[in-house]
Design an enzyme around this catalytic site. Structure first.
Site, PDB file in Angstrom:
ATOM      1  N   PHE A  73       0.819  -1.227   0.000  1.00  0.00           N
ATOM      2  CA  PHE A  73       0.000   0.000   0.000  1.00  0.00           C
ATOM      3  C   PHE A  73       0.842   1.261   0.000  1.00  0.00           C
ATOM      4  CE2 PHE A  73      -4.420  -1.382   0.062  1.00  0.00           C
ATOM      5  CZ  PHE A  73      -4.180  -2.735   0.046  1.00  0.00           C
ATOM      6  N   CYS A  93     -14.948   0.273  -0.211  1.00  0.00           N
ATOM      7  CA  CYS A  93     -14.602   0.227   1.218  1.00  0.00           C
ATOM      8  C   CYS A  93     -13.841   1.450   1.718  1.00  0.00           C
ATOM      9  CB  CYS A  93     -13.803  -1.035   1.504  1.00  0.00           C
ATOM     10  SG  CYS A  93     -14.777  -2.516   1.257  1.00  0.00           S
ATOM     11  N   LYS A 115      -9.741  -0.728  -9.475  1.00  0.00           N
ATOM     12  CA  LYS A 115      -8.430  -1.384  -9.496  1.00  0.00           C
ATOM     13  C   LYS A 115      -8.554  -2.589 -10.424  1.00  0.00           C
ATOM     14  CE  LYS A 115      -9.090  -4.542  -5.664  1.00  0.00           C
ATOM     15  NZ  LYS A 115      -8.563  -5.106  -4.439  1.00  0.00           N
TER      16      LYS A 115
END
Ligand code: UDX
Length: 425
Positions: free
Chosen positions: A249, A260, A321
């Site tokens: 990340f 989310c 994504k």
């Protein structure tokens, strides 16, 4: 065990299939008849690698069934998982309407002791709320326990994540429920965190918010690196090798999206505000994330000129994504909206998402034909090794804006492209 999954969305369907794999008998319940019909026929109505095969397998053996009969489903099962959606309310908090409706039905139809598990992402205090709603709707006081057991799976790798989680969190104050949950997860080889339901609920929000924080941190740092002509990927690598930080990340790009992070960060901010302890750090996370597509558009304007009115921009990737068809809060769609405000002409492509708007094309060649620039918005593998030489001949101007820092800058520059990434120097 006989397990009921209420809410056959992303989390519910995956969770149900994992429990089938563990040898349990699972029923999926949803109010949406169309979804149930599709699932019964073995059709996954969303894109998630590997899931449809498992669905077919467990339907065939009758290990997995689907129903819209709430009363029968509640009565026939021992363990009930609440996996319904918790959308964002206008003030940023989580809307618990669906969770409360489910709790009401459970209260009305509870016929013997059962364990009710909240798997949906729900704010601190929801286990208590679910308990009260069930109690209020019972006609006779049949005992039950409510457990918080958040799910940490990612879209695109749902199966892998659900089968091999980093940890399992079980939040309950009941010894009986804890024993049942331990038994349910006995074949999973990962640490189990046993805690209070409130802590369990907080863990889910805190985890997602921390990951979002890492992304906003690297994105804001990338802007500084950009000005200083530093490759942010080297910085991510250099700091990520410190095991206290870890490499995940830390990919700079167009900002986080999905169903989310955007919603959960805002819900935690709202919870904190209500307590009088504002989480200013998360407010900054949201701000940086909202700025990221704007920063990217500024980069496009620096190259193509400030007036994008007569410019054609090819946008590669619509999902938030790779490996998912989910476009919720997709940075790509945010960028497209902003480019449309600037009156640019937009052509789009995605290998899986089929939106049709604005001007979606089937092939990458058609998408980039006549374009002044192409922008990579989603990190689909399909975009890594394209025939760049061929694509260049189709474009009006050879500009590449890589919102995912996924291309080999040197390689495309050698072919004569002008390449811009997010501090990908
Ligand atoms: C997330 C959590 O990871 C998961 O644990 C939770 O259960 C649900 O929310 P998901 O939304 O499926 O999962 O996607 P994730 O892979 O976490 O990515 C979220 C967003 O962050 C995407 O837009 C992704 O492109 C972006 N991202 C991720 C970055 O921009 N940089 C990174 O380094 C990682």
């Amino acid at each position: 065990m006989k397990i009921l999954i209420i809410g056959t969305g992303y989390v519910g369907t995956t969770t149900g299939l994992i429990f089938c794999e563990m040898g349990h008998k699972v029923t999926g319940l949803d109010l949406d008849e169309q979804k149930i019909q599709a699932l019964r026929a073995g059709n996954l109505y969303f894109y998630e690698p590997g899931l449809e095969e498992l669905l077919t397998k467990h339907i065939q053996t009758n290990q997995l069934t689907f129903t819209i009969d709430t009363e029968k489903a509640i009565k026939d099962n021992d363990l009930i998982f609440i996996c319904v959606g918790t959308p964002q309310a206008p003030d940023g908090s989580a809307d618990l309407t669906f969770v409360k409706n489910v709790a009401k039905s459970i209260g009305q139809h509870l016929n013997e002791y059962k364990v009710i598990v909240t798997k949906s992402t729900v704010p601190v205090g929801t286990a208590k709320l679910v308990t009260s709603v069930i109690q209020e709707n019972q006609t006779s006081p049949i005992p039950f326990d409510v457990v918080s057991n958040p799910e940490f799976l990612r879209e695109g790798s749902a199966l892998e994540d659900a089968l091999h989680p980093d940890r399992i969190v079980i939040g309950t104050t009941s010894e009986t429920a804890r024993t049942i949950m331990r038994e349910l997860y006995k074949d999973f080889h990962c640490p189990i965190v046993e805690t209070h339901p409130k802590a369990s609920e907080m863990i889910k929000y805190a985890a997602n918010s921390f990951l979002a924080l890492k992304i906003s941190y690297i994105n804001e740092l990338a802007r500084v690196c950009d000005n200083l002509v530093i490759n942010v990927k080297d910085v991510s690598n250099g700091i990520g090798l410190d095991h206290r930080i870890n490499p995940h990340f830390l990919n700079a790009g167009m900002g986080y999206g999905g169903s989310c992070f955007p919603k959960d960060v805002k819900a935690l901010i709202q919870t904190a505000k209500e307590q009088g302890n504002p989480l200013s750090i998360l407010e900054a996370v949201v701000k940086v994330n909202a700025e990221q597509p704007i920063y990217f558009i500024e980069k496009i304007k620096q190259s193509l000129g400030s007036d994008l009115k007569n410019k054609t921009i090819a946008v590669l990737g619509l999902s938030f994504k790779a490996n998912t068809d989910d476009t919720r809060e997709s940075p790509s769609l945010i960028l497209i909206d902003k480019l449309l405000e600037e009156q640019a002409t937009i052509k789009t492509h995605d290998p899986i998402v089929k939106m049709g708007v604005p001007h979606q094309f089937l092939t990458i060649e058609e998408t980039v034909a006549g374009a002044d620039a192409l922008v990579i918005c989603t990190d689909w593998d399909d975009y890594k090794n394209l025939n760049w030489q061929g694509l260049k001949t189709l474009m009006k101007q050879p500009y590449i804006f890589d919102g995912r820092n996924m291309l080999d800058k040197e390689k495309v520059e050698k072919l004569g492209f002008y390449y811009f990434g997010m501090a990908n120097h």
